[in-house]
Design a protein around this motif. Structure first.
Motif, mmCIF file in Angstrom:
data_model
loop_
_atom_site.group_PDB
_atom_site.id
_atom_site.type_symbol
_atom_site.label_atom_id
_atom_site.label_comp_id
_atom_site.label_asym_id
_atom_site.label_seq_id
_atom_site.Cartn_x
_atom_site.Cartn_y
_atom_site.Cartn_z
ATOM 1 N N LEU A 1 0.844 -1.096 0.208
ATOM 2 C CA LEU A 1 0.193 -0.023 0.083
ATOM 3 C C LEU A 1 1.107 1.216 0.196
ATOM 4 N N PHE A 2 1.843 1.131 0.844
ATOM 5 C CA PHE A 2 2.744 2.454 0.646
ATOM 6 C C PHE A 2 3.719 2.722 -0.330
ATOM 7 N N GLU A 3 3.596 2.133 -0.930
ATOM 8 C CA GLU A 3 4.809 2.090 -1.753
ATOM 9 C C GLU A 3 4.135 1.989 -3.294
ATOM 10 N N ARG A 4 2.350 1.144 -3.320
ATOM 11 C CA ARG A 4 1.639 2.262 -4.340
ATOM 12 C C ARG A 4 1.707 3.656 -3.683
ATOM 13 N N LYS A 5 1.491 4.323 -2.428
ATOM 14 C CA LYS A 5 1.425 5.633 -2.762
ATOM 15 C C LYS A 5 2.339 6.675 -2.549
ATOM 16 N N ARG A 6 3.732 5.575 -2.895
ATOM 17 C CA ARG A 6 4.611 6.305 -3.617
ATOM 18 C C ARG A 6 4.951 7.272 -2.958
ATOM 19 N N VAL A 7 5.139 6.975 -1.303
ATOM 20 C CA VAL A 7 5.443 7.667 0.171
ATOM 21 C C VAL A 7 7.147 7.255 -0.073
ATOM 22 N N SER A 8 7.477 8.543 0.584
ATOM 23 C CA SER A 8 9.417 8.829 0.189
ATOM 24 C C SER A 8 10.347 7.547 0.741
ATOM 25 N N GLY A 9 9.607 7.637 1.848
ATOM 26 C CA GLY A 9 10.303 6.338 2.883
ATOM 27 C C GLY A 9 9.948 5.614 3.447
ATOM 28 N N LEU A 10 10.425 4.788 4.451
ATOM 29 C CA LEU A 10 8.950 3.453 5.307
ATOM 30 C C LEU A 10 9.852 2.907 5.620
ATOM 31 N N THR B 1 15.221 8.519 16.491
ATOM 32 C CA THR B 1 16.890 8.194 15.394
ATOM 33 C C THR B 1 16.567 7.031 14.173
ATOM 34 N N ALA B 2 15.244 6.217 14.029
ATOM 35 C CA ALA B 2 14.530 5.574 12.684
ATOM 36 C C ALA B 2 14.192 6.776 11.778
ATOM 37 N N TYR B 3 13.790 8.353 12.082
ATOM 38 C CA TYR B 3 12.804 9.650 11.419
ATOM 39 C C TYR B 3 14.505 9.924 11.278
ATOM 40 N N ASP B 4 15.540 10.245 11.956
ATOM 41 C CA ASP B 4 16.682 10.376 11.508
ATOM 42 C C ASP B 4 17.321 10.148 10.542
ATOM 43 N N LEU B 5 17.179 8.627 10.584
ATOM 44 C CA LEU B 5 18.418 8.249 9.767
ATOM 45 C C LEU B 5 17.751 7.244 8.400
ATOM 46 N N LEU B 6 16.115 7.665 8.458
ATOM 47 C CA LEU B 6 15.335 7.888 7.220
ATOM 48 C C LEU B 6 15.680 9.167 5.954
ATOM 49 N N LEU B 7 15.931 9.698 7.041
ATOM 50 C CA LEU B 7 16.591 10.883 6.484
ATOM 51 C C LEU B 7 17.518 11.129 5.719
ATOM 52 N N SER B 8 18.709 10.378 6.148
ATOM 53 C CA SER B 8 19.752 10.074 6.395
ATOM 54 C C SER B 8 19.657 9.620 4.483
ATOM 55 N N GLU B 9 19.221 8.333 4.601
ATOM 56 C CA GLU B 9 19.241 7.046 3.431
ATOM 57 C C GLU B 9 18.012 8.008 2.476
ATOM 58 N N LEU B 10 17.082 8.917 2.426
ATOM 59 C CA LEU B 10 16.876 10.161 1.425
ATOM 60 C C LEU B 10 17.616 11.598 1.422
ATOM 61 N N GLY B 11 19.477 11.467 1.436
ATOM 62 C CA GLY B 11 19.949 12.378 1.050
ATOM 63 C C GLY B 11 19.531 13.515 1.956
ATOM 64 N N GLU B 12 18.921 13.559 3.658
ATOM 65 C CA GLU B 12 18.630 14.657 3.803
ATOM 66 C C GLU B 12 18.962 14.581 5.157
ATOM 67 N N PRO B 13 20.214 14.379 5.422
ATOM 68 C CA PRO B 13 20.634 14.352 6.517
ATOM 69 C C PRO B 13 20.754 15.115 7.663
ATOM 70 N N GLY C 1 13.543 2.393 -5.308
ATOM 71 C CA GLY C 1 13.451 3.748 -5.186
ATOM 72 C C GLY C 1 12.948 4.610 -3.729
ATOM 73 N N THR C 2 11.930 3.558 -2.696
ATOM 74 C CA THR C 2 12.185 3.439 -1.666
ATOM 75 C C THR C 2 12.444 3.272 -0.461
ATOM 76 N N PRO C 3 13.383 3.956 0.003
ATOM 77 C CA PRO C 3 14.758 3.877 1.312
ATOM 78 C C PRO C 3 13.606 3.425 2.092
ATOM 79 N N SER C 4 14.153 2.546 2.852
ATOM 80 C CA SER C 4 13.349 2.549 4.781
ATOM 81 C C SER C 4 14.681 1.918 5.750
ATOM 82 N N VAL C 5 14.107 1.801 7.078
ATOM 83 C CA VAL C 5 14.588 1.399 8.280
ATOM 84 C C VAL C 5 13.985 0.868 9.297
ATOM 85 N N ILE C 6 14.304 -0.226 9.484
ATOM 86 C CA ILE C 6 14.126 -1.526 10.552
ATOM 87 C C ILE C 6 13.945 -1.081 12.034
ATOM 88 N N THR C 7 12.900 -0.952 12.177
ATOM 89 C CA THR C 7 13.286 -1.190 14.307
ATOM 90 C C THR C 7 12.325 -2.031 14.882
#
Length: 359
Positions: A112-121, A300-312, A140-146
Motif C-alpha cells: 500500500l505504501f509503495e503504491r502511495k509512493r511515500v518517500s520512505g518507510l 533515531t529511525a526518522y533521522d536515519l531515514l532522512l539520511s537514506e533520503l539524502g537529507e541528513p 526508489g523507496t528507502p527504509s529503516v527497520i526498527t
C-alpha cells in the motif's frame, strides 16, 4: 450531489483530460488562452483538484510510512509518537499501519505504501523481510527497520540490544537470590523474543543451581500474561521464584494472574518485564523492567531515514544503530523477601535447565 471530476472540467473547457492535468501540475507548458478556458471551467463547476491524484503522479515526497509491530503494546505508540513529532518538525506527515503481529498484513502495508509512493518507510518488522525491502529500495523507496538489527550492510536499522536486555533481566533475578526462573513469551520465531531468551539463558548459565523454564505467551498481551500467571499459580509444585516476561504487558498480566490466586509478588515470585512502558510504573504492584528508550528509537529511525533520503539532519557512524537497555527496579522484584535471599557468585560452568514443563 455528484463530485466534479477532472473529466467534467475537460469537457466544459473543450480540452483533453491530460491537458487539464497539465494545467494542474505543469501550467507553464500551456498557452494563456487554454489556461484561461480551463480556469473558467474550474471556477464555474466548483472543481476541487485532487491532492491524492497529484501525489500518485509525482510521488508523495512529504509523507513517510510507518508499519508498527503491535499497538496493543504501548511501546509501539511511544515510537510512533516520536516519529510523528520529528516528522512534524521537518514539515512531513506520517501514514501509519498496524501489522498486529501478522506477516500478511505487514506485506499488505508495504504494498500500500509503495503504491502511495511515500518517500520512505519505517517498519517494525516481524521476520526476515530484508530481500523485499531491498527490492523496494531499488525502485526508489528507502527504509529503516526498527526492533531488530539489519543483517545486510545496505539496510538501515535501529534496535535495542535485546540479548543484553534479556541478560540484565535474568541477572537481576539471580542477584536477588532467585534460582527457579521462568521465561514467559513467544513465539521464538520472532527475533526479539529469541534474543531476549538467549540473553536470559546466558545469565542462568553463570549461576550454579539456577534453572530456566519456558511458558509460552505467543500474542505477548496482558491477557496472555494473566493466563500464564494463573497456570503457574495452579501448579505450585513447579512454581518458579522468578519470572522474566518478554514485555511489560505480559509481565503485568503475570502479576495479576499470580496475585489472583494468593501468590505474593515479590515475596513468593519476583517478576520483571521488558520495554519500560509508563503503565508498568503505576500498576498496583509497580513492575520492574528492562527499559529501552522508545522515544530515542523513534527519533533515531526518522533521522536515519532522512539520511537514506539524502537529507541528513545528523551524522551517523553506521546504518545499523543500537540503543542500550537499562534496568529499572520497582516493587515487583524489590522488598524484604528479595533482600533475604543470598547471592551466589557467578559460575561460568553452571548448568542450564532448559526443560519446558509449562509449554
Amino acid at each position: 450531489m455528484k463530485r466534479v471530476a477532472i473529466t467534467d472540467v475537460a469537457e466544459a473547457a473543450g480540452v483533453s483530460r491530460s491537458t487539464v492535468s497539465n494545467y494542474l501540475n505543469r501550467p507553464e507548458i500551456l498557452s494563456p488562452a487554454t489556461s484561461k478556458r480551463i480556469a473558467r471551467a474550474i471556477d464555474e463547476l466548483g472543481f476541487v483538484p485532487s491532492d491524492a491524484a497529484r501525489k500518485i503522479s509525482s510521488g508523495d515526497t512529504r509523507t513517510i510510512g510507518y508499519v508498527a509491530f503491535e499497538f496493543t503494546n504501548p511501546f509501539s505508540g511511544v515510537i510512533a509518537d516520536a516519529i510523528e513529532r520529528r516528522a512534524a518538525e521537518n514539515g512531513r506527515t506520517v501514514m501509519i499501519g498496524n501489522s498486529a503481529g501478522s506477516t500478511s498484513r505487514q506485506l499488505e502495508y508495504l504494498e500500500l505504501f509503495e503504491r502511495k509512493r511515500v518517500s520512505g518507510l519505517i517498519i517494525a518488522t516481524l521476520d526476515e523481510i530484508e530481500p523485499r525491502l531491498a527490492e523496494m529500495r531499488r525502485r526508489g523507496t528507502p527504509s529503516v527497520i526498527t526492533g531488530r538489527s539489519a543483517t545486510t550492510p545496505d539496510q538501515a536499522s535501529v534496535s535495542a540490544a535485546d540479548s543484553a536486555g534479556g541478560y540484565l533481566a535474568a541477572r537481576h533475578l539471580l542477584d536477588i537470590g532467585r534460582r527457579r526462573l521462568a521465561f514467559v513469551g513467544g513465539p521464538f520465531s520472532v527475533k526479539q523474543v529469541s534474543e531476549r531468551f538467549d540473553g536470559a539463558s546466558r545469565a542462568v548459565q553463570e549461576v550454579s543451581g539456577a534453572s530456566l523454564t519456558v511458558l509460552r505467551a505467543d500474542d505477548r498481551s496482558m491477557n496472555a500474561g494473566f493466563a500464564a500467571g494463573v497456570e503457574m499459580a495452579s501448579r505450585r509444585d513447579q512454581l518458579p521464584d522468578g519470572v522474566f516476561a518478554v514485555n511489560d504487558m505480559v509481565g503485568l498480566g503475570v502479576v495479576r494472574g499470580l496475585t489472583s490466586f494468593g501468590i505474593d509478588v515479590p515475596r513468593d515470585v519476583a517478576v520483571i518485564g521488558f520495554d519500560g512502558d509508563e503503565i508498568a510504573a503505576v500498576s498496583a504492584i509497580p513492575l520492574s523492567t528492562i527499559s529501552t528508550p522508545g522515544e530515542a528509537i523513534g527519533e533515531t529511525a526518522y533521522d536515519l531515514l532522512l539520511s537514506e533520503l539524502g537529507e541528513p539532519v545528523r551524522t551517523f557512524d553506521s546504518r545499523q544503530q543500537i540503543v542500550d537497555p537499562e534496568l529499572i527496579v520497582r516493587a515487583s522484584t524489590a522488598g524484604d523477601a528479595a533482600d533475604a535471599h543470598t547471592l551466589e557468585r557467578p559460575s561460568s560452568s553452571g548448568p542450564l535447565d532448559t526443560e519446558r514443563p509449562y509449554s
